[in-house]
Design an enzyme around this catalytic site. Structure first.
Site, PDB file in Angstrom:
ATOM      1  N   LYS A 132     -44.797  20.550  16.300  1.00 31.44           N
ATOM      2  CA  LYS A 132     -44.904  19.429  15.362  1.00 31.44           C
ATOM      3  C   LYS A 132     -45.764  19.828  14.166  1.00 31.44           C
ATOM      4  O   LYS A 132     -45.455  19.493  13.024  1.00 31.44           O
ATOM      5  CB  LYS A 132     -45.538  18.216  16.051  1.00 31.44           C
ATOM      6  CG  LYS A 132     -44.654  17.502  17.045  1.00 31.44           C
ATOM      7  CD  LYS A 132     -45.323  16.207  17.480  1.00 31.44           C
ATOM      8  CE  LYS A 132     -44.460  15.426  18.450  1.00 31.44           C
ATOM      9  NZ  LYS A 132     -45.035  14.115  18.769  1.00 31.44           N
TER      10      LYS A 132
ATOM     11  N   ASP B 298     -45.720   9.963  16.780  1.00 27.53           N
ATOM     12  CA  ASP B 298     -45.095   9.741  18.075  1.00 27.53           C
ATOM     13  C   ASP B 298     -43.585   9.688  17.884  1.00 27.53           C
ATOM     14  O   ASP B 298     -43.109   9.082  16.915  1.00 27.53           O
ATOM     15  CB  ASP B 298     -45.599   8.434  18.694  1.00 27.53           C
ATOM     16  CG  ASP B 298     -45.426   8.474  20.201  1.00 27.53           C
ATOM     17  OD1 ASP B 298     -46.103   9.305  20.839  1.00 27.53           O
ATOM     18  OD2 ASP B 298     -44.597   7.721  20.731  1.00 27.53           O
TER      19      ASP B 298
ATOM     20  N   HIS C 100     -35.883  13.321  12.012  1.00 29.60           N
ATOM     21  CA  HIS C 100     -36.706  12.120  12.049  1.00 29.60           C
ATOM     22  C   HIS C 100     -38.120  12.426  11.559  1.00 29.60           C
ATOM     23  O   HIS C 100     -38.672  11.736  10.719  1.00 29.60           O
ATOM     24  CB  HIS C 100     -36.733  11.618  13.498  1.00 29.60           C
ATOM     25  CG  HIS C 100     -37.043  12.698  14.523  1.00 29.60           C
ATOM     26  ND1 HIS C 100     -36.359  13.880  14.557  1.00 29.60           N
ATOM     27  CD2 HIS C 100     -38.002  12.797  15.490  1.00 29.60           C
ATOM     28  CE1 HIS C 100     -36.862  14.651  15.520  1.00 29.60           C
ATOM     29  NE2 HIS C 100     -37.867  14.015  16.087  1.00 29.60           N
TER      30      HIS C 100
HETATM   31  P1  IMP Z   1     -44.108  12.791  21.788  1.00 27.45           P
HETATM   32  O1  IMP Z   1     -43.922  12.334  20.393  1.00 27.45           O
HETATM   33  O2  IMP Z   1     -44.899  14.066  21.815  1.00 27.45           O
HETATM   34  O3  IMP Z   1     -44.654  11.719  22.688  1.00 27.45           O
HETATM   35  O4  IMP Z   1     -42.680  13.204  22.292  1.00 27.45           O
HETATM   36  C1  IMP Z   1     -41.978  12.543  23.303  1.00 27.45           C
HETATM   37  C2  IMP Z   1     -40.970  13.497  23.913  1.00 27.45           C
HETATM   38  O5  IMP Z   1     -39.921  13.700  22.999  1.00 27.45           O
HETATM   39  C3  IMP Z   1     -41.540  14.857  24.284  1.00 27.45           C
HETATM   40  O6  IMP Z   1     -40.957  15.275  25.502  1.00 27.45           O
HETATM   41  C4  IMP Z   1     -41.082  15.761  23.189  1.00 27.45           C
HETATM   42  O7  IMP Z   1     -40.852  17.066  23.666  1.00 27.45           O
HETATM   43  C5  IMP Z   1     -39.800  15.082  22.718  1.00 27.45           C
HETATM   44  N1  IMP Z   1     -39.662  15.243  21.281  1.00 27.45           N
HETATM   45  C6  IMP Z   1     -40.440  14.689  20.328  1.00 27.45           C
HETATM   46  N2  IMP Z   1     -40.049  15.095  19.114  1.00 27.45           N
HETATM   47  C7  IMP Z   1     -39.013  15.923  19.320  1.00 27.45           C
HETATM   48  C8  IMP Z   1     -38.212  16.692  18.449  1.00 27.45           C
HETATM   49  O8  IMP Z   1     -38.390  16.725  17.222  1.00 27.45           O
HETATM   50  N3  IMP Z   1     -37.252  17.413  19.024  1.00 27.45           N
HETATM   51  C9  IMP Z   1     -37.041  17.429  20.379  1.00 27.45           C
HETATM   52  N4  IMP Z   1     -37.768  16.755  21.231  1.00 27.45           N
HETATM   53  C10 IMP Z   1     -38.766  16.008  20.707  1.00 27.45           C
END
Ligand code: IMP
Length: 201
Positions: free
Chosen positions: A20, A73, A179
């Site tokens: 990220k 998030d 996104h």
């Molecule tokens: P968080 O934003 O880190 O809570 O992400 C939630 C889940 O979605 C995690 O398992 C991340 O690996 C997945 N995720 C978040 N953003 C992406 C992305 O850009 N590509 C693929 N998976 C994502």
């Protein structure tokens, strides 16, 4: 054109996810903003609403590091699964992963899905955070493809792409369609405008 003066603007991204940070850093740089990385985990509330999670997360992060910062998030929302895994995307990825999602989607014709990203920027715990959102529409692939990116990238085919998954794209290519790219661009543009308005160099 990025000059030395404008590069002195700096934003802090609190995240324990290096992917990220890398994605956001590229976008910030394009706008002449330096991105600082605070690689720490902050407490996340449980909510069905990504904006609430980002809002509270950014307040806690700003309180913890005692400085203005932002958090992000994200979640994957699959239409045929009525938005699952949505706000529970991290838990679902940890437990059943991409193979599990593909199994749930076996024999399902409607493969429409959407990634959502919410950025919360907060100056201090007593300030109300600013929220920026981004979405990427696409479809769930039939198999895992690609070695780049992270999380659900190998099973997500974005609209507007050329048939490659996010995991088969460079960071810049993913940023164009993603996104997070949309949400971070909104944040950085706002930040540049506000800081210029305040006369901060
Ligand atoms: P968080 O934003 O880190 O809570 O992400 C939630 C889940 O979605 C995690 O398992 C991340 O690996 C997945 N995720 C978040 N953003 C992406 C992305 O850009 N590509 C693929 N998976 C994502």
């Amino acid at each position: 054109m990025v000059d030395v003066v404008s590069m002195s603007k700096a934003l802090t991204f609190v995240t324990s996810n290096r992917h990220k940070f890398k994605e956001a850093e590229r976008i910030a740089k394009e706008h002449g903003v330096k991105l600082r990385w605070r690689n720490i985990s902050y407490a996340e509330i449980q909510s069905d609403n990504l904006a609430d999670i980002a809002r509270v997360g950014s307040q806690l992060a700003a309180m913890f590091i005692r400085a203005p910062c932002f958090v992000e998030d994200a979640g994957l929302f699959i239409e045929a699964l009525r938005g699952f895994p949505g706000p529970y995307s991290a838990y679902v990825f940890k437990t059943i992963g991409n193979d599990g999602i593909l199994r749930l989607m076996e024999g399902v014709d409607n493969r429409a899905a959407e990634f959502r990203s919410v950025v919360g920027y907060c100056e201090s715990f007593s300030n109300s955070p600013k929220i920026f959102e981004g979405r990427a529409k696409g479809t769930i692939a039939l198999e895992v493809r690609g070695k780049g990116g992270f999380g659900y990238d190998p099973i997500f085919l974005p609209h507007g792409g050329d048939g490659r998954t996010f995991a088969e794209m460079s960071t810049d290519e993913k940023n164009e369609l993603s996104h997070r790219g949309e949400a971070i661009r909104k944040l950085v543009k706002w930040y540049v405008e506000v800081k210029e308005g305040e006369g901060i160099k």
